[in-house]
Enzyme design. Structure first.
Site, PDB file in Angstrom:
ATOM      1  N   LYS A  33      36.511  44.414  33.664  1.00  7.90           N
ATOM      2  CA  LYS A  33      35.254  44.796  34.712  1.00  7.90           C
ATOM      3  C   LYS A  33      34.363  46.081  34.223  1.00  7.90           C
ATOM      4  O   LYS A  33      33.058  45.843  34.540  1.00  7.90           O
ATOM      5  CB  LYS A  33      36.009  45.258  35.929  1.00  7.90           C
ATOM      6  N   THR A  34      34.619  46.971  33.341  1.00  5.77           N
ATOM      7  CA  THR A  34      33.900  48.024  32.932  1.00  5.77           C
ATOM      8  C   THR A  34      32.795  47.298  31.917  1.00  5.77           C
ATOM      9  O   THR A  34      31.740  47.641  32.238  1.00  5.77           O
ATOM     10  CB  THR A  34      34.861  49.029  32.227  1.00  5.77           C
ATOM     11  N   ASP A 217      31.769  50.287  41.815  1.00  8.85           N
ATOM     12  CA  ASP A 217      32.784  50.002  41.093  1.00  8.85           C
ATOM     13  C   ASP A 217      34.016  50.337  42.151  1.00  8.85           C
ATOM     14  O   ASP A 217      33.749  51.081  43.118  1.00  8.85           O
ATOM     15  CB  ASP A 217      32.914  50.894  40.090  1.00  8.85           C
ATOM     16  N   GLU A 218      35.259  49.703  41.849  1.00 14.89           N
ATOM     17  CA  GLU A 218      36.377  49.792  42.756  1.00 14.89           C
ATOM     18  C   GLU A 218      35.963  49.671  44.233  1.00 14.89           C
ATOM     19  O   GLU A 218      36.512  50.592  45.095  1.00 14.89           O
ATOM     20  CB  GLU A 218      36.918  51.107  42.327  1.00 14.89           C
ATOM     21  N   GLN A 248      44.541  45.097  44.114  1.00 15.62           N
ATOM     22  CA  GLN A 248      44.807  46.405  43.604  1.00 15.62           C
ATOM     23  C   GLN A 248      44.395  47.347  44.545  1.00 15.62           C
ATOM     24  O   GLN A 248      44.042  48.593  44.133  1.00 15.62           O
ATOM     25  CB  GLN A 248      44.034  46.643  42.205  1.00 15.62           C
ATOM     26  N   ARG A 557      50.228  46.660  34.300  1.00 12.65           N
ATOM     27  CA  ARG A 557      50.014  47.876  33.301  1.00 12.65           C
ATOM     28  C   ARG A 557      50.490  47.785  32.054  1.00 12.65           C
ATOM     29  O   ARG A 557      49.995  48.072  30.794  1.00 12.65           O
ATOM     30  CB  ARG A 557      50.413  49.337  33.653  1.00 12.65           C
TER      31      ARG A 557
END
Length: 608
Positions: A33-34, A217-218, A248, A557
């Site tokens: 996503k970044t 973002d987020e 998330q 993770r």
């Protein structure tokens, strides 16, 4: 120079080049996503959009800095897009235009301690006792109200019960103190910016005209205030792109509302939705296991993640006899994997747990076996304030000449010191440690320092409960204090580094602290009903779904190898329990699992 989009996959490219109108990018864990955010920003500039007409917002200074750095690498230093946290953006706006609603240009921003001092001052003015009402709890309620855009004048109509009635009075005086000092607190930054935009349409219009393209973002972590802020800013052009993942969303206790993604579709017309489902981090078997857990949630959409990475090894499920054996198994596996793979370092491994208190047993076993570790975002168990406080009671009882510990007791308040001295006068040293601990905590009313409804205080209370586990292990008070001293003496230094300058120690952290991070090997410990999912969440559907999202975050993770461990019996919070394996393990498909039940209990491998 045209931006080279060949590095992007098909899903990513579609999300990058569709720049007109509102859009949602559903970005699965490890899906890049970044990269999409930075390439979308670079693509806008490549298409002739001016730097100053783009706003990129995120949650942390670290994330904002990383975005800025990546954009600079793509476009060169001559371009400077406003990449900012919500709070930093609002601080800038208020410095420029806040005077229009009475905020001085040189306003101060109060930190947490400043805020507590202001609340205590409000207590004095109102005659409210800090012994009866905890300043941090009152502050938490004020913060929650501000995140819902409820100011001090509106709060009384929402207040329910005696405590919130007190909060309503304190809130009014607290804001008056801030105004008199020319200060805003952290939550005010967004609250006051929204107030400015609502009261001064021309100011809003100025920023709407400037920010033609907004990227957030987020987005699943936004609260109501942040949601409304971005809605107002994008009101003219509607070129707003929000990136997030329902699966998330794990910060509801901070006011985050994943339903903002659903609201977004209601508030903006013709919203385009793009899904990033290709994962670049994990093996397919880890993703299949994680997808199996999260797919049981039904209040939000779930992405089915896939990868071109190797299929990988099965998720390793280990059943231990107790919490010590659980920690020893982890050490065994770390040494085994390092033996088999010489390029593995200690920092490639991470241990994740649901509650802070769980670190105690793992820390002690690691220290005993000289295995270096580092707590990320946390403090070592015996260095935590509440543990040092309670131990100071015990140290004075064991040795009345210990003036250092007595001084610490004195700092807990004159009333508490008097209660302790009275307890000491009637104290009998021959009682079991657990009775001494329980009695002194009760006699001094120490637990009243903490509010069960406060997330941070809840963790402190759990840590004190976990100290009871140590007390049960050491029935003699002096033995307990000697053990604590030895553990403190043997703590591994955090500065052990490898040749690249990285701290060469196994990482330990809570599942909440792990979001955004990744490791070669992940151990998720304490996978038992009541521990994970947490007992507080098991009777509420929404809270249980958040626990499942937390499990999904933890599992994703891991890059190469994932271990899920649980114990048949566990000494936790001073109680010996026989535990049922977590439903999250029971929900996993057999094809992704390797069951490793007590294989290492009596075997000593050749690399030890």
């Amino acid at each position: 120079m045209a931006i080279d989009l060949s590095i992007l996959n098909i899903e990513q490219k579609e999300a990058v080049v569709s720049i007109k109108g509102p859009c949602i990018i559903l970005a699965g864990a490890g899906s890049g996503k970044t990269r999409v955010l930075t390439y979308r920003t670079a693509y806008l500039i490549d298409k002739g959009v001016s730097d100053e007409n783009i706003l990129l917002t995120t949650f942390t200074n670290k994330a904002a800095g990383e975005m800025k750095e990546r954009i600079t690498k793509l476009l060169g230093a001559k371009h400077s897009v406003l990449t900012s946290t919500f709070h930093a953006l609002c601080a800038k706006i208020l410095r420029i235009d806040g005077e229009k609603i009475g905020i001085p240009k040189n306003f101060l921003i109060y930190d947490e301690q400043d805020q507590k001092d202001a609340v205590k001052e409000a207590f004095e003015i109102l005659g409210v006792s800090p012994k009866e009402y905890k300043p941090s709890s009152v502050l938490g309620n004020i913060s929650s109200a501000k995140n819902e855009l409820i100011n001090e004048n509106e709060y009384p109509q929402f207040a329910r019960g005696h405590f919130q009635g007190i909060v309503a009075k304190v809130y009014v005086v607290y804001q008056k103190i801030l105004r008199e000092n020319g200060a805003l607190d952290f939550d005010d930054l967004i609250l006051k910016t929204v107030e400015l935009f609502r009261k001064e349409p021309e100011v809003l219009k100025k920023y709407q005209n400037r920010f033609m393209y907004i990227l957030v973002d987020e987005y699943q972590d936004t609260n109501h205030a942040q949601y409304l802020l971005t809605k107002l800013l994008s009101g003219r052009w509607n070129n707003i792109c929000v990136v997030g993942d329902f699966s998330q969303s794990i910060y509801s206790f901070r006011g985050a509302d994943f339903l903002n993604l659903a609201k977004f579709k209601e508030d903006f017309k013709n919203v385009k939705t793009f899904s990033l489902s290709q994962n670049y981090r994990s093996t397919q078997k880890i993703l299949d296991a994680a997808s199996s857990v999260i797919s049981k949630n039904n209040t939000h959409p779930v992405l089915k993640l896939w990868t071109e990475n190797e299929s990988g090894e099965e998720v390793n499920v280990f059943e231990s006899l107790n919490e010590q054996k659980e920690a020893e198994f982890i050490i065994d596996q770390v040494l085994k994997l390092k033996y088999q793979n010489p390029d593995f370092k200690n920092y490639d491994f991470c241990i994740l747990y649901r509650t802070n208190a769980q670190s105690r047993a793992i820390e002690e076993v690691f220290i005993h076996h000289s295995m270096p570790y580092i707590l990320i975002g946390g403090t070592k168990f015996y260095e935590r304030k509440e543990i040092k406080d309670v131990l100071s009671f015990l140290k004075v009882l064991a040795n009345p000449k210990d003036k250092v510990s007595l001084k610490r007791v004195g700092k807990l308040g004159k009333g508490r010191l008097a209660k302790f001295m009275e307890f000491q006068n009637n104290f009998k040293i021959n009682l079991p440690t657990i009775e001494i601990l329980d009695n002194v905590v009760k006699a001094t009313d120490y637990l009243s320092l903490y509010d069960e409804k406060d997330e941070e205080d809840q963790q402190r209370l759990e840590n004190i409960k976990e100290l009871r586990s140590v007390a049960i292990e050491f029935p003699d008070l002096n033995q307990l204090l000697e053990n604590v001293s030895l553990v403190e003496q043997e703590y591994m230094p955090d500065h052990i580094k490898d040749e690249k300058g990285k701290k060469d120690a196994v990482n330990m952290m809570t599942l909440h602290a792990a979001k955004g991070l990744e490791f070669r090997v992940v151990f998720m410990v304490g996978m038992e009903e009541g521990l994970f999912p947490h007992s507080r969440s098991m009777m509420d559907k929404n809270e249980l779904e958040e626990e499942r999202r937390l499990c999904y975050v933890g599992m994703t993770r891991a890059r190469k190898k994932l271990y899920l461990t649980y114990s048949r019996k566990r000494l936790f919070f001073g109680q010996k329990t026989t535990n049922i394996v977590s439903r999250f393990i029971m929900e996993l498909p057999e094809g992704t699992l390797e069951r490793n039940l007590n294989k290492m209990e009596n075997d000593v491998p050749d690399y030890l």
